[in-house]
Design an enzyme around this catalytic site. Structure first.
Site, short mmCIF file in Angstrom:
data_model
loop_
_atom_site.label_atom_id
_atom_site.label_comp_id
_atom_site.label_asym_id
_atom_site.label_seq_id
_atom_site.Cartn_x
_atom_site.Cartn_y
_atom_site.Cartn_z
CE LYS A 85 -4.04 -1.85 2.38
NZ LYS A 85 -4.93 -1.73 3.52
CG ASP B 83 -7.90 0.66 4.05
OD1 ASP B 83 -8.77 -0.14 3.66
OD2 ASP B 83 -6.68 0.45 3.92
#
Ligand code: NAP
Length: 290
Positions: A78, A114
């Site tokens: 990520k 997220d």
């Protein structure tokens, strides 16, 4: 009789999306997204792309060449995905991590769903962060997203417990500009503070193999306890918290919300959460825990 106008997945013009990670075979995201594509009669498909560490740049270049419409990005890529993307949406810039890539012509735009996924999950769980105390285990990408959500929600005290100090700066950046002051501890220091927390979040992989991060005696019935792990659905943390009477939630709720937000970024359509949830539960019950 088959409708000749109906989408024929896998034939000709199918739009490809997927998830880039290492390992990635445990991911429930292919089941979740493909169920939504089917339900919405979209000629799209979502596949798992196992990309080893060190090969993300090649994978992203390949995405452009192959015309892949978008991808989720998971551990361990990520942070690197954010640095390799051609441009970043504000949330990915803030978190220094991209969990979603959207291809616009020949440019890859990094997004992060997220934090908003965690915010929506917390709202579903009925937890209001304002004025509360949270203990967060882990300081990686997911922890950063949770910290940002909790800081935006007005949490009074945020205690972050991690095994190393190396990832303090990106997490501190993620909460910069909010009122929250972060207290940093090592993992065992965090364990000693669980009793005073209104919210406990595990954003480490500890528990996925049955490890016990927090002793069972630490929980109280007034707490909300969240384990971001979703495979297996029940970890020692959740078992112990439930046994103490706490409200305990696994990671599936956040996963579904962040997946729905990514889906919307790719397709411009809002997917059916109930269909995604049923597909996730079926996938989790079919395959063995890692
Ligand atoms: P990450 O960026 O790699 O961060 C992992 C964090 O856990 C780091 O703080 C790392 O410490 C710590 N850690 C890793 N192994 C550990 C160990 N054996 N003992 C103690 N600490 C350890 O990963 P992430 O993306 O934040 O993911 C963390 C967890 O959240 C994973 O289980 C992932 O599956 C889950 N997750 C769930 C969702 C959801 O939607 N439910 C979304 C994202 C992530 P170091 O920095 O010292 O390595």
């Amino acid at each position: 009789m088959t409708d000749p106008a109906a989408p024929r997945p896998g034939v000709g013009a199918t739009t490809v999306t997927g998830i880039i990670g290492w390992p990635v075979d445990h991911s429930v995201s292919p089941a979740v997204n493909n169920a939504a594509f089917r339900q919405m009669e979209l000629d799209w498909v979502y596949v798992a792309f196992p990309v080893p560490p060190g090969r993300l740049a090649e994978a992203l270049t390949g995405m452009k060449a192959l015309g892949i419409a978008g991808a989720n990005v998971t551990m361990p890529h990520k942070d690197e995905a954010a640095s390799l993307a051609d441009d970043l949406a504000p949330e990915a810039r803030r978190l220094g991590a991209a969990n979603t890539i959207v291809r616009r012509d020949d440019a890859l735009i990094g997004h992060n769903t997220d934090a908003e996924g965690f915010a929506r999950f917390l709202a579903d769980a009925g937890f209001e962060p304002r004025g509360r105390t949270a203990v967060l285990f882990g300081a990686g990408g997911a922890a950063r997203a949770c910290a940002a959500t909790l800081a935006d929600g007005g949490v009074a005290r945020l205690i972050v417990a991690a095994r190393t100090t190396e990832r303090q700066n990106p997490l501190a950046n993620a909460v910069e500009g909010t009122e929250v002051e972060v207290e940093w501890l090592d993992l065992s220091g965090g364990v000693t503070r669980v009793a005073e927390a209104d919210l406990v979040v595990n954003a480490t992989p500890l528990g996925s193999m049955g490890e016990r991060l927090v002793p069972s005696s630490a929980f109280t019935s007034k707490q909300t306890v969240v384990d971001l792990i979703y495979r297996p659905p029940l970890t020692p943390l959740l078992e112990d918290a439930r046994a103490a009477g706490a409200r305990a939630h696994g990671g599936l709720g956040m996963l579904l919300h962040q997946a729905a937000l990514s889906f919307e970024l790719w397709t411009g359509r809002i997917p059916p959460l109930d269909v995604m949830s049923a597909a996730a539960l079926a996938d989790l019950s079919r395959s063995a825990p890692i």
